[in-house]
Write an enzyme that holds these catalytic residues in place. Structure first.
Site, PDB file in Angstrom:
ATOM      1  N   SER A  93       0.789  -1.231   0.000  1.00  0.00           N
ATOM      2  CA  SER A  93       0.000   0.000   0.000  1.00  0.00           C
ATOM      3  C   SER A  93       0.818   1.275   0.000  1.00  0.00           C
ATOM      4  CB  SER A  93      -0.960   0.011   1.196  1.00  0.00           C
ATOM      5  OG  SER A  93      -2.094  -0.770   0.914  1.00  0.00           O
ATOM      6  N   TYR A 191     -10.856   2.942   4.792  1.00  0.00           N
ATOM      7  CA  TYR A 191      -9.751   2.535   3.911  1.00  0.00           C
ATOM      8  C   TYR A 191     -10.252   1.519   2.892  1.00  0.00           C
ATOM      9  CZ  TYR A 191      -4.911   1.468   2.680  1.00  0.00           C
ATOM     10  OH  TYR A 191      -3.721   1.311   2.016  1.00  0.00           O
ATOM     11  N   SER A 192     -10.026   1.801   1.615  1.00  0.00           N
ATOM     12  CA  SER A 192     -10.511   0.918   0.555  1.00  0.00           C
ATOM     13  C   SER A 192      -9.554   0.945  -0.620  1.00  0.00           C
ATOM     14  CB  SER A 192     -11.911   1.346   0.102  1.00  0.00           C
ATOM     15  OG  SER A 192     -12.334   0.594  -1.012  1.00  0.00           O
ATOM     16  N   GLY A 337       2.435  -0.509   4.355  1.00  0.00           N
ATOM     17  CA  GLY A 337       1.810  -1.434   3.430  1.00  0.00           C
ATOM     18  C   GLY A 337       1.941  -2.876   3.877  1.00  0.00           C
TER      19      GLY A 337
END
Length: 383
Positions: A93, A191-192, A337
């Site tokens: 991420s 968060y998506s 991430g």
């Protein structure tokens, strides 16, 4: 899968396979000055000894750009090879920071407007109970305030088998659109990964080039990030020196080697491969204004409360950039991430100190997850 928060990591249960592997003792490095173990080295050693990560590695960068490297554990549980110093890992991420930067560069060029509905760039794509592209702005997808649901648990319903599967960006969007919206656009924070798949599609629509090409030409090459790259389509490997990545569904279950898998399910939300050192260089350059004009950097740093961001208490989220409170006072800019095999945490302070930590497995307990974040705090506060 590609989100910096513990709930998704610990919900991948019942996926472990047979084949016992043991975690070796951590390596011990000493300070060159007085022979004592540096606090960051002790933190990494504890991640291996106590939290049972196969390996941990860290790169620290001071305000003058000088780097220090630390490792613990082994790079391969079978061969017991050394952990490569500043080795390459799946940064997951953290890719969102790169994607958001490209979007904001295009905003500066007048090709995208932050407060314009995504419908302008992706007409008819987002419709239904998951959300409506006519009511969701570019800013909201970058800030995770769109209300769009994530696609990850649907994509990975078949467990580790799915790691071998190639996904097109449209596949992830289609999965997400089968779900209900988290909230009305602008009325919450959630968060998506879906948000950043859409951001990548917008970049491709307005430039006519792939998001991977845009990240490479606009960020990786100008900053000379020699150990960061966008994997080619269906490339399951990690090129260059890297520690192996592992997965276990629960504590004390045997580690499964998941170093090689298809990263396409991350795409603009989590496909990049890089090193802790390159993450430091990128974040320092970003915050120093080397990638964005002042107006766009200011927009990126406008944050909202993000209680589920995965950062320690006090976390807030901007446009692809988050904040984290430090035990030594103040805060740092960060993201982080998680992907099968690797977790990374990285941050830069206001005065330019940078640190990035990577471990070679997803945390199997909430305590282990928090200890990775504590190691980052130690790395920043001990400088």
């Amino acid at each position: 899968m590609f989100k910096p928060r513990p709930t998704a990591l610990l919900a991948l249960g019942a996926l472990a396979l047979a084949g016992a592997l043991t975690t070796p003792a951590a390596s011990v490095a000493t300070s060159a000055e007085d022979g004592t173990v540096a606090p960051v080295q002790k933190a990494l050693d504890d991640l291996v000894k106590k939290d049972k990560f196969p390996a941990a590695l860290a790169t620290l960068r001071d305000t003058y750009g000088q780097e220090q490297f630390f490792t613990a554990g082994v790079g391969d549980l079978k061969t017991k090879s050394e952990v490569p110093q500043d080795g390459r890992v799946r940064i997951a991420s953290n890719t969102k920071m790169f994607t958001a930067t490209v979007v904001l560069q295009l905003v500066g060029e007048g090709k995208i407007k932050l407060d314009t509905p995504i419908e302008k760039y992706l007409p008819g794509l987002v419709r239904g109970k998951a959300g409506d592209g006519r009511k969701i702005t570019v800013r909201q997808i970058l800030q995770h305030t769109s209300g769009l649901p994530d696609y990850d648990e649907i994509v990975f319903v078949d467990g580790l088998k799915t790691l071998r599967k190639y996904f097109k960006p449209q596949d992830m969007v289609d999965y997400a659109l089968k779900k209900k919206a988290l909230f009305k656009p602008g009325k919450g924070w959630g968060y998506s990964n879906t948000n950043y798949v859409l951001a990548g599609l917008i970049v491709e629509k307005v430039t006519g080039r792939s998001i991977g090409d845009q990240i490479t030409s606009r960020i990786i090459k100008p900053l000379d990030l020699r150990d960061t790259y966008w994997p080619d389509a269906r490339d399951k490997s990690i090129q260059g020196p890297h520690p192996h990545g592992y997965f276990a569904a629960k504590p004390n279950q045997p580690w499964i080697d998941v170093t090689t898998f298809d990263p396409s399910s991350g795409w603009a939300a989590g496909q990049l491969i890089g090193t802790p050192g390159d993450l430091n260089r990128f974040l320092v350059a970003l915050l120093n204004g080397e990638l964005l004009e002042p107006a766009q950097l200011a927009e990126m740093k406008k944050t909202v409360n993000a209680p589920d961001s995965g950062a320690t208490e006090g976390g807030r989220y901007g446009l692809g950039l988050s904040t984290v409170k430090l035990s030594c006072g103040g805060f740092a800019w960060t993201h982080g991430g998680d992907a099968p095999g690797y977790s990374t945490r990285n941050a830069v302070t206001k005065d330019g100190r940078a640190a990035a930590i990577a471990v070679t497995a997803l945390a199997t307990t909430l305590e282990a997850h928090k200890n990775v974040e504590k190691a980052l705090d130690t790395a920043l506060c001990d400088q």
